[in-house]
Design an enzyme around this catalytic site. Structure first.
Site, PDB file in Angstrom:
ATOM      1  N   GLY A  68       0.785  -1.222   0.000  1.00 43.39           N
ATOM      2  CA  GLY A  68       0.000   0.000   0.000  1.00 43.39           C
ATOM      3  C   GLY A  68       0.817   1.272   0.000  1.00 43.39           C
ATOM      4  O   GLY A  68       0.332   2.316   0.440  1.00 43.39           O
ATOM      5  N   HIS A  85       0.401   1.614 -13.280  1.00 44.17           N
ATOM      6  CA  HIS A  85       1.066   0.428 -13.815  1.00 44.17           C
ATOM      7  C   HIS A  85       2.558   0.732 -13.943  1.00 44.17           C
ATOM      8  O   HIS A  85       2.920   1.801 -14.464  1.00 44.17           O
ATOM      9  CB  HIS A  85       0.470   0.086 -15.192  1.00 44.17           C
TER      10      HIS A  85
HETATM   11  C1  GRF Z   1       4.421  -2.074  -7.051  1.00 42.66           C
HETATM   12  O1  GRF Z   1       5.120  -3.028  -7.818  1.00 42.66           O
HETATM   13  C2  GRF Z   1       3.965  -0.972  -7.933  1.00 42.66           C
HETATM   14  O2  GRF Z   1       4.834  -0.814  -9.028  1.00 42.66           O
HETATM   15  C3  GRF Z   1       2.626  -1.443  -8.420  1.00 42.66           C
HETATM   16  O3  GRF Z   1       2.075  -2.231  -7.375  1.00 42.66           O
HETATM   17  C4  GRF Z   1       3.161  -2.742  -6.563  1.00 42.66           C
HETATM   18  C5  GRF Z   1       2.915  -2.510  -5.097  1.00 42.66           C
HETATM   19  O4  GRF Z   1       2.636  -1.188  -4.887  1.00 42.66           O
HETATM   20  N1  GRF Z   1       1.785  -0.307  -8.700  1.00 42.66           N
HETATM   21  P1  GRF Z   1       2.139  -0.672  -3.422  1.00 42.66           P
HETATM   22  O5  GRF Z   1       3.396  -0.492  -2.590  1.00 42.66           O
HETATM   23  O6  GRF Z   1       1.255  -1.758  -2.823  1.00 42.66           O
HETATM   24  O7  GRF Z   1       1.440   0.606  -3.681  1.00 42.66           O
END
Ligand code: GRF
Length: 195
Positions: free
Chosen positions: A11, A108
């Protein structure tokens, strides 16, 4: 504007989005929803006083419609104007997306339209790309394919691994997504291009 943020993991994007919605920002976070009960982002949201919910996808194995009906019920109760997918790792059906189309965003970790899908950093490195980055786009039924609302680029450096590149891109995700959401919530559709 009421914003629901959907997560599956740590998150970190949810945290930067939530922390950006202060002062005269036109939006406020009203829900953080995870498909995984163990998502680290849930406690970060709770620590910020943001209502949280879990719709575990595992009991709905093979029943995507049932899972999405459960998602829809939780979302209907929260009445979001905007949904932000932030590290949300479930593919959403055309029916679900069409219900929210125009009000659902995703981040993304590639410079779309390159590298839709998974393992984006390893694929960019394997292809010998000199730059990489992330994209915020409107979600449409086709995976990782909607109108681009913003992009941020980073250089690929010699010796990069998928992990070192991912960390460099994630830093930019945390800059890009809040700026895109601010504009989107204000009705401004001009793309945000960083770096
Ligand atoms: C990361 O790999 C990011 O690039 C993608 O989702 C994954 C986790 O992101 N958007 P987060 O730390 O849970 O926001």
């Amino acid at each position: 504007e009421r914003v629901a943020i959907l997560i599956s993991g740590s998150g970190s994007n949810m945290v930067t989005l939530a922390d950006s919605m202060v002062g005269d920002h036109p939006a406020r976070p009203v829900l953080v929803l995870s498909n995984r009960p163990d998502a680290g982002g849930l406690e970060k949201a709770a620590a910020r006083g943001i209502p949280t919910a879990v719709v575990d996808h595992r009991p709905f194995k093979g029943d995507r419609a049932g899972f999405e009906a459960a998602l829809q019920a939780v979302l209907d109760a929260a009445r979001p104007d905007i949904i932000c997918l932030a590290g949300f790792m479930r593919v959403l059906s055309a029916d679900f997306v069409q219900h929210w189309q125009g009000r659902i965003l995703n981040i993304h970790p590639s410079l779309l339209p390159k590298y839709r899908g998974l393992d984006t950093h390893a694929r960019a490195l394997a292809a010998g790309e000199s730059e990489a980055g992330c994209t915020v786009h409107e979600v449409t039924p086709a995976l990782d394919d909607g109108p681009v609302l913003g992009q941020a680029t980073v250089p690929v450096r010699p010796g990069d691994t998928p992990e070192t590149l991912a960390a460099r891109v994630l830093e930019q995700e945390h800059r890009l997504y809040p700026e895109v959401l601010r504009r989107f919530a204000a009705g401004d559709r001009r793309p945000v291009m960083l770096n």
